[in-house]
Design an enzyme around this catalytic site. Sequence first.
Site, mmCIF file in Angstrom:
data_model
loop_
_atom_site.group_PDB
_atom_site.id
_atom_site.type_symbol
_atom_site.label_atom_id
_atom_site.label_comp_id
_atom_site.label_asym_id
_atom_site.label_seq_id
_atom_site.Cartn_x
_atom_site.Cartn_y
_atom_site.Cartn_z
ATOM 1 N N SER A 1 36.458 20.133 62.778
ATOM 2 C CA SER A 1 35.139 19.811 63.332
ATOM 3 C C SER A 1 35.243 18.947 64.578
ATOM 4 O O SER A 1 34.245 18.734 65.254
ATOM 5 C CB SER A 1 34.272 19.136 62.280
ATOM 6 O OG SER A 1 34.974 18.092 61.674
ATOM 7 N N HIS B 1 34.762 27.081 64.123
ATOM 8 C CA HIS B 1 34.114 25.963 63.435
ATOM 9 C C HIS B 1 32.797 26.403 62.792
ATOM 10 O O HIS B 1 31.824 26.706 63.500
ATOM 11 C CB HIS B 1 33.885 24.807 64.419
ATOM 12 C CG HIS B 1 33.261 23.620 63.781
ATOM 13 N ND1 HIS B 1 32.356 22.815 64.412
ATOM 14 C CD2 HIS B 1 33.414 23.115 62.531
ATOM 15 C CE1 HIS B 1 31.973 21.859 63.576
ATOM 16 N NE2 HIS B 1 32.604 22.023 62.432
ATOM 17 N N GLU C 1 31.238 27.906 66.095
ATOM 18 C CA GLU C 1 31.726 27.550 67.428
ATOM 19 C C GLU C 1 33.132 28.141 67.578
ATOM 20 O O GLU C 1 34.000 27.901 66.739
ATOM 21 C CB GLU C 1 31.790 26.029 67.594
ATOM 22 C CG GLU C 1 30.426 25.373 67.696
ATOM 23 C CD GLU C 1 30.498 23.848 67.788
ATOM 24 O OE1 GLU C 1 29.746 23.276 68.586
ATOM 25 O OE2 GLU C 1 31.285 23.234 67.042
ATOM 26 N N ASN D 1 28.781 18.738 67.016
ATOM 27 C CA ASN D 1 29.078 17.418 66.452
ATOM 28 C C ASN D 1 29.009 16.300 67.486
ATOM 29 O O ASN D 1 28.742 15.147 67.145
ATOM 30 C CB ASN D 1 30.438 17.421 65.760
ATOM 31 C CG ASN D 1 30.328 18.022 64.367
ATOM 32 O OD1 ASN D 1 29.223 18.167 63.850
ATOM 33 N ND2 ASN D 1 31.442 18.374 63.778
#
Length: 289
Positions: A122, A143, A155, A193
Amino acid sequence: MGLDDVKTIGVVGAGTMGSGIAQVVAAAGFNVVLRDVSEAALDRGFRIIERSLGKLVKKGKFTEETSKGVLGRIRKTLNLQDMREADLVIEAAFERMEVKKELFGELDKVCRPEVTLASNTSSLSITEIASSTSRPDKVVGMHFFNPVPVLTLVEIVQGLTTSEETMELAYQVARKLGKSPIKTKDQPGFIVNRILVPYMNEAAFAYMEGVGSAEEIDQAMKWGANMPIGPLALFDLVGIDVALDVLEVLYREFGDPKFRPAPILRQMVRAGYLGRKTGKGFFDYGEKV
Ligand code: CAA
Protein backbone atom coordinates in the site's frame (compact mmCIF):
# COMPACT_ATOMS: atom_id res chain seq x y z
CA MET A 1 3.63 -12.96 -22.04
CA GLY A 2 0.05 -11.80 -22.70
CA LEU A 3 -3.23 -11.97 -20.82
CA ASP A 4 -4.19 -15.21 -22.60
CA ASP A 5 -1.10 -16.94 -21.21
CA VAL A 6 -2.21 -16.25 -17.63
CA LYS A 7 -4.19 -19.23 -16.34
CA THR A 8 -2.89 -19.69 -12.81
CA ILE A 9 -2.25 -16.82 -10.40
CA GLY A 10 -0.23 -17.23 -7.23
CA VAL A 11 -1.28 -15.22 -4.19
CA VAL A 12 1.26 -14.96 -1.40
CA GLY A 13 -0.35 -14.15 1.95
CA ALA A 14 -3.84 -15.21 3.08
CA GLY A 15 -4.61 -12.27 5.36
CA THR A 16 -7.44 -9.80 4.84
CA MET A 17 -6.06 -8.54 1.52
CA GLY A 18 -4.58 -11.81 0.23
CA SER A 19 -7.78 -13.76 0.83
CA GLY A 20 -9.86 -11.03 -0.85
CA ILE A 21 -7.50 -11.05 -3.83
CA ALA A 22 -7.60 -14.88 -4.06
CA GLN A 23 -11.40 -14.69 -4.04
CA VAL A 24 -11.73 -12.19 -6.90
CA VAL A 25 -9.02 -13.93 -8.92
CA ALA A 26 -10.79 -17.31 -8.60
CA ALA A 27 -14.18 -15.68 -9.27
CA ALA A 28 -12.76 -14.41 -12.59
CA GLY A 29 -12.00 -18.01 -13.60
CA PHE A 30 -8.27 -18.21 -12.86
CA ASN A 31 -6.78 -21.06 -10.86
CA VAL A 32 -5.26 -19.79 -7.63
CA VAL A 33 -2.35 -21.08 -5.57
CA LEU A 34 -2.74 -19.40 -2.17
CA ARG A 35 0.27 -19.55 0.09
CA ASP A 36 0.80 -18.61 3.71
CA VAL A 37 3.23 -19.75 6.38
CA SER A 38 0.82 -21.65 8.66
CA GLU A 39 -2.29 -23.83 8.37
CA ALA A 40 -4.01 -21.48 10.82
CA ALA A 41 -3.39 -18.47 8.54
CA LEU A 42 -4.68 -20.38 5.49
CA ASP A 43 -7.77 -21.53 7.38
CA ARG A 44 -8.51 -18.01 8.54
CA GLY A 45 -8.13 -16.79 4.95
CA PHE A 46 -10.57 -19.43 3.74
CA ARG A 47 -13.09 -18.44 6.41
CA ILE A 48 -12.90 -14.81 5.21
CA ILE A 49 -13.53 -15.97 1.62
CA GLU A 50 -16.44 -18.21 2.65
CA ARG A 51 -18.04 -15.38 4.63
CA SER A 52 -17.71 -12.97 1.73
CA LEU A 53 -19.06 -15.50 -0.81
CA GLY A 54 -21.92 -16.15 1.60
CA LYS A 55 -22.84 -12.44 1.46
CA LEU A 56 -22.73 -12.46 -2.33
CA VAL A 57 -24.96 -15.56 -2.48
CA LYS A 58 -27.40 -13.97 -0.03
CA LYS A 59 -27.59 -10.87 -2.24
CA GLY A 60 -28.28 -13.09 -5.26
CA LYS A 61 -25.08 -11.93 -6.97
CA PHE A 62 -23.64 -15.48 -6.93
CA THR A 63 -25.31 -18.90 -6.93
CA GLU A 64 -24.25 -21.60 -4.43
CA GLU A 65 -22.71 -23.41 -7.36
CA THR A 66 -20.60 -20.43 -8.50
CA SER A 67 -19.47 -19.99 -4.91
CA LYS A 68 -18.38 -23.64 -4.73
CA GLY A 69 -16.57 -23.23 -8.06
CA VAL A 70 -14.64 -20.24 -6.68
CA LEU A 71 -13.53 -22.19 -3.60
CA GLY A 72 -12.66 -25.20 -5.76
CA ARG A 73 -10.25 -23.13 -7.86
CA ILE A 74 -8.21 -22.06 -4.81
CA ARG A 75 -5.44 -24.44 -3.78
CA LYS A 76 -3.88 -23.81 -0.38
CA THR A 77 -0.18 -24.37 0.20
CA LEU A 78 2.53 -23.73 2.76
CA ASN A 79 5.27 -24.23 0.20
CA LEU A 80 6.57 -21.21 -1.72
CA GLN A 81 8.02 -23.62 -4.32
CA ASP A 82 4.42 -24.20 -5.50
CA MET A 83 4.54 -20.71 -7.02
CA ARG A 84 6.43 -22.31 -9.92
CA GLU A 85 2.98 -23.21 -11.31
CA ALA A 86 1.95 -19.56 -11.42
CA ASP A 87 1.83 -17.47 -14.60
CA LEU A 88 1.64 -14.32 -12.47
CA VAL A 89 2.11 -13.81 -8.72
CA ILE A 90 0.43 -11.24 -6.49
CA GLU A 91 2.16 -10.79 -3.15
CA ALA A 92 0.09 -9.62 -0.19
CA ALA A 93 2.35 -10.44 2.74
CA PHE A 94 3.39 -8.41 5.75
CA GLU A 95 4.06 -4.71 5.01
CA ARG A 96 7.78 -4.71 5.84
CA MET A 97 10.42 -3.98 3.21
CA GLU A 98 12.78 -6.70 4.53
CA VAL A 99 9.98 -9.28 4.29
CA LYS A 100 9.02 -8.22 0.76
CA LYS A 101 12.60 -8.18 -0.49
CA GLU A 102 13.31 -11.64 0.87
CA LEU A 103 10.07 -12.99 -0.62
CA PHE A 104 10.66 -11.43 -4.03
CA GLY A 105 14.23 -12.76 -4.03
CA GLU A 106 12.83 -16.27 -3.44
CA LEU A 107 9.98 -15.86 -5.95
CA ASP A 108 12.54 -14.74 -8.51
CA LYS A 109 14.31 -18.09 -8.11
CA VAL A 110 11.13 -20.20 -8.10
CA CYS A 111 9.06 -18.59 -10.89
CA ARG A 112 9.73 -18.88 -14.61
CA PRO A 113 11.73 -15.90 -15.95
CA GLU A 114 8.83 -14.53 -18.02
CA VAL A 115 6.45 -14.41 -15.02
CA THR A 116 5.37 -11.03 -13.65
CA LEU A 117 5.70 -10.51 -9.89
CA ALA A 118 3.18 -8.02 -8.49
CA SER A 119 3.00 -6.58 -4.99
CA ASN A 120 -0.15 -5.40 -3.25
CA THR A 121 1.94 -3.08 -1.07
CA SER A 122 0.00 0.00 0.00
CA SER A 123 2.97 2.36 0.21
CA LEU A 124 6.36 0.64 -0.02
CA SER A 125 8.58 1.36 -3.01
CA ILE A 126 8.02 -0.98 -5.97
CA THR A 127 11.42 0.09 -7.30
CA GLU A 128 13.11 -1.10 -4.12
CA ILE A 129 11.18 -4.39 -4.05
CA ALA A 130 12.11 -4.94 -7.73
CA SER A 131 15.79 -4.44 -6.91
CA SER A 132 15.80 -7.74 -5.00
CA THR A 133 15.07 -9.68 -8.22
CA SER A 134 16.85 -10.35 -11.50
CA ARG A 135 13.72 -9.21 -13.39
CA PRO A 136 13.10 -5.62 -12.19
CA ASP A 137 11.25 -4.86 -15.45
CA LYS A 138 8.66 -7.51 -14.50
CA VAL A 139 7.91 -6.23 -10.99
CA VAL A 140 4.83 -4.03 -10.63
CA GLY A 141 2.38 -2.81 -7.98
CA MET A 142 -1.19 -4.12 -8.02
CA HIS A 143 -2.76 -2.34 -5.08
CA PHE A 144 -6.27 -3.50 -4.15
CA PHE A 145 -8.64 -1.85 -1.66
CA ASN A 146 -10.38 -3.29 1.36
CA PRO A 147 -12.88 -4.96 1.12
CA VAL A 148 -11.39 -6.36 -2.10
CA PRO A 149 -14.60 -8.06 -3.34
CA VAL A 150 -16.50 -4.76 -3.10
CA LEU A 151 -14.15 -1.89 -4.02
CA THR A 152 -13.37 -1.66 -7.71
CA LEU A 153 -10.08 0.26 -7.85
CA VAL A 154 -6.70 -1.39 -8.40
CA GLU A 155 -3.74 0.99 -8.56
CA ILE A 156 -1.24 -0.32 -11.13
CA VAL A 157 2.07 1.06 -9.91
CA GLN A 158 5.05 1.62 -12.17
CA GLY A 159 8.45 1.45 -10.49
CA LEU A 160 11.40 3.16 -12.11
CA THR A 161 12.39 -0.15 -13.73
CA THR A 162 8.91 -1.56 -14.56
CA SER A 163 8.41 -2.00 -18.31
CA GLU A 164 5.37 -0.71 -20.19
CA GLU A 165 4.62 -4.31 -21.19
CA THR A 166 4.42 -5.37 -17.54
CA MET A 167 2.20 -2.37 -16.73
CA GLU A 168 -0.14 -3.33 -19.56
CA LEU A 169 -0.34 -6.98 -18.47
CA ALA A 170 -1.15 -6.01 -14.86
CA TYR A 171 -3.75 -3.54 -16.17
CA GLN A 172 -5.38 -6.20 -18.36
CA VAL A 173 -5.40 -8.76 -15.55
CA ALA A 174 -7.10 -6.23 -13.23
CA ARG A 175 -9.71 -5.57 -15.95
CA LYS A 176 -10.33 -9.30 -16.25
CA LEU A 177 -10.94 -9.41 -12.49
CA GLY A 178 -13.78 -6.96 -13.11
CA LYS A 179 -11.84 -4.14 -11.47
CA SER A 180 -11.25 -0.54 -12.58
CA PRO A 181 -7.47 -0.13 -12.73
CA ILE A 182 -5.67 3.22 -12.70
CA LYS A 183 -2.00 3.50 -13.61
CA THR A 184 0.20 5.48 -11.25
CA LYS A 185 3.87 6.14 -10.51
CA ASP A 186 5.90 4.71 -7.64
CA GLN A 187 5.58 7.60 -5.19
CA PRO A 188 4.91 7.04 -1.46
CA GLY A 189 1.22 6.20 -0.93
CA PHE A 190 0.62 6.22 -4.70
CA ILE A 191 -2.66 8.15 -5.26
CA VAL A 192 -5.26 6.95 -2.76
CA ASN A 193 -3.26 6.43 0.43
CA ARG A 194 -1.36 9.70 -0.01
CA ILE A 195 -4.70 11.49 0.22
CA LEU A 196 -6.86 9.12 2.31
CA VAL A 197 -4.51 8.18 5.16
CA PRO A 198 -3.59 11.78 6.15
CA TYR A 199 -7.35 12.48 6.32
CA MET A 200 -7.79 9.51 8.67
CA ASN A 201 -4.76 10.66 10.68
CA GLU A 202 -6.32 14.10 11.15
CA ALA A 203 -9.39 12.38 12.58
CA ALA A 204 -7.15 10.54 15.07
CA PHE A 205 -5.62 13.89 16.14
CA ALA A 206 -9.12 15.37 16.51
CA TYR A 207 -10.12 12.38 18.67
CA MET A 208 -6.97 12.76 20.83
CA GLU A 209 -7.65 16.45 21.30
CA GLY A 210 -11.24 15.75 22.38
CA VAL A 211 -12.85 17.63 19.50
CA GLY A 212 -15.55 14.97 19.60
CA SER A 213 -16.09 11.36 20.63
CA ALA A 214 -15.24 8.61 18.14
CA GLU A 215 -18.96 8.31 17.36
CA GLU A 216 -19.36 12.07 16.86
CA ILE A 217 -16.30 12.45 14.64
CA ASP A 218 -17.41 9.57 12.42
CA GLN A 219 -21.04 10.62 12.30
CA ALA A 220 -20.00 14.17 11.39
CA MET A 221 -17.99 12.93 8.39
CA LYS A 222 -20.86 10.69 7.27
CA TRP A 223 -23.51 13.38 7.54
CA GLY A 224 -21.34 16.35 6.57
CA ALA A 225 -19.13 14.91 3.85
CA ASN A 226 -21.21 11.93 2.71
CA MET A 227 -18.51 9.37 3.56
CA PRO A 228 -19.76 5.74 3.54
CA ILE A 229 -18.10 5.15 6.90
CA GLY A 230 -16.31 7.55 9.25
CA PRO A 231 -12.49 7.89 9.31
CA LEU A 232 -12.10 6.11 12.67
CA ALA A 233 -14.23 3.14 11.58
CA LEU A 234 -12.10 3.10 8.44
CA PHE A 235 -8.98 2.81 10.63
CA ASP A 236 -10.62 -0.23 12.24
CA LEU A 237 -11.47 -1.73 8.85
CA VAL A 238 -8.02 -1.21 7.34
CA GLY A 239 -6.14 -2.16 10.54
CA ILE A 240 -4.54 0.49 12.73
CA ASP A 241 -1.15 -1.19 12.33
CA VAL A 242 -1.48 -1.15 8.52
CA ALA A 243 -2.57 2.51 8.43
CA LEU A 244 0.24 3.47 10.84
CA ASP A 245 2.76 1.74 8.57
CA VAL A 246 1.50 3.81 5.64
CA LEU A 247 1.85 7.02 7.67
CA GLU A 248 5.38 6.09 8.77
CA VAL A 249 6.37 5.55 5.13
CA LEU A 250 4.80 8.87 4.01
CA TYR A 251 6.49 10.72 6.91
CA ARG A 252 9.90 9.14 6.29
CA GLU A 253 9.90 9.33 2.50
CA PHE A 254 8.57 12.89 2.09
CA GLY A 255 10.26 14.17 5.28
CA ASP A 256 7.25 16.45 5.73
CA PRO A 257 5.76 16.94 9.24
CA LYS A 258 2.26 17.05 7.79
CA PHE A 259 2.45 13.22 7.64
CA ARG A 260 3.48 12.67 11.30
CA PRO A 261 1.31 9.91 12.80
CA ALA A 262 -1.03 10.83 15.66
CA PRO A 263 0.67 9.41 18.81
CA ILE A 264 -2.52 7.58 19.80
CA LEU A 265 -2.06 5.27 16.81
CA ARG A 266 1.28 4.00 18.14
CA GLN A 267 -0.25 3.49 21.57
CA MET A 268 -3.16 1.52 20.15
CA VAL A 269 -0.84 -0.75 18.19
CA ARG A 270 1.25 -1.35 21.35
CA ALA A 271 -1.96 -2.27 23.20
CA GLY A 272 -3.01 -4.69 20.45
CA TYR A 273 -6.04 -2.55 19.54
CA LEU A 274 -5.68 -3.07 15.79
CA GLY A 275 -9.32 -2.67 14.77
CA ARG A 276 -11.82 -5.27 13.58
CA LYS A 277 -9.26 -8.04 13.25
CA THR A 278 -8.56 -7.97 17.00
CA GLY A 279 -12.13 -7.08 18.01
CA LYS A 280 -11.16 -3.61 19.27
CA GLY A 281 -9.89 -0.39 17.74
CA PHE A 282 -11.54 3.01 17.97
CA PHE A 283 -14.73 0.98 18.37
CA ASP A 284 -15.53 -2.29 20.13
CA TYR A 285 -16.63 -5.23 18.01
CA GLY A 286 -16.93 -7.83 20.77
CA GLU A 287 -15.23 -10.43 18.59
CA LYS A 288 -12.63 -10.57 15.82
CA VAL A 289 -14.37 -9.62 12.53
N1 CAA B 1 -17.61 -9.31 0.57
C1 CAA B 1 -18.72 -9.25 -0.17
N2 CAA B 1 -19.65 -8.27 -0.03
C2 CAA B 1 -19.44 -7.36 0.94
C3 CAA B 1 -18.31 -7.37 1.77
C4 CAA B 1 -17.36 -8.42 1.56
N3 CAA B 1 -16.24 -8.51 2.27
N4 CAA B 1 -18.38 -6.33 2.63
C5 CAA B 1 -19.50 -5.67 2.34
N5 CAA B 1 -20.16 -6.29 1.32
C6 CAA B 1 -21.38 -5.86 0.67
C7 CAA B 1 -22.60 -6.02 1.53
O1 CAA B 1 -23.13 -7.31 1.45
C8 CAA B 1 -23.53 -4.97 0.95
O2 CAA B 1 -24.11 -5.44 -0.27
P1 CAA B 1 -25.42 -4.71 -0.93
O3 CAA B 1 -25.08 -3.30 -1.23
O4 CAA B 1 -25.69 -5.52 -2.15
O5 CAA B 1 -26.48 -4.82 0.12
C9 CAA B 1 -22.59 -3.85 0.54
O6 CAA B 1 -21.29 -4.45 0.42
C10 CAA B 1 -22.58 -2.78 1.59
O7 CAA B 1 -22.25 -3.36 2.86
P2 CAA B 1 -22.95 -3.00 4.24
O8 CAA B 1 -24.39 -2.67 4.01
O9 CAA B 1 -22.61 -4.08 5.21
O10 CAA B 1 -22.18 -1.74 4.82
P3 CAA B 1 -21.80 -0.39 4.10
O11 CAA B 1 -22.93 0.21 3.35
O12 CAA B 1 -21.12 0.44 5.15
O13 CAA B 1 -20.71 -0.82 3.03
C11 CAA B 1 -18.39 -0.84 2.66
C12 CAA B 1 -19.56 -1.46 3.40
C13 CAA B 1 -18.52 -1.14 1.17
C14 CAA B 1 -17.12 -1.47 3.22
C15 CAA B 1 -18.43 0.70 2.86
O14 CAA B 1 -18.51 0.97 4.23
C16 CAA B 1 -17.23 1.40 2.33
O15 CAA B 1 -17.09 1.61 1.13
N6 CAA B 1 -16.32 1.81 3.23
C17 CAA B 1 -15.08 2.50 2.86
C18 CAA B 1 -14.06 1.50 2.48
C19 CAA B 1 -12.78 2.14 2.08
O16 CAA B 1 -12.60 3.34 2.01
N7 CAA B 1 -11.80 1.27 1.82
C20 CAA B 1 -10.50 1.70 1.42
C21 CAA B 1 -9.59 1.48 2.55
S1 CAA B 1 -7.97 1.98 2.14
C22 CAA B 1 -7.28 0.58 1.56
O17 CAA B 1 -7.81 -0.48 1.53
C23 CAA B 1 -5.93 0.75 1.05
C24 CAA B 1 -4.82 0.60 1.95
O18 CAA B 1 -3.79 0.27 1.44
C25 CAA B 1 -4.81 0.93 3.37
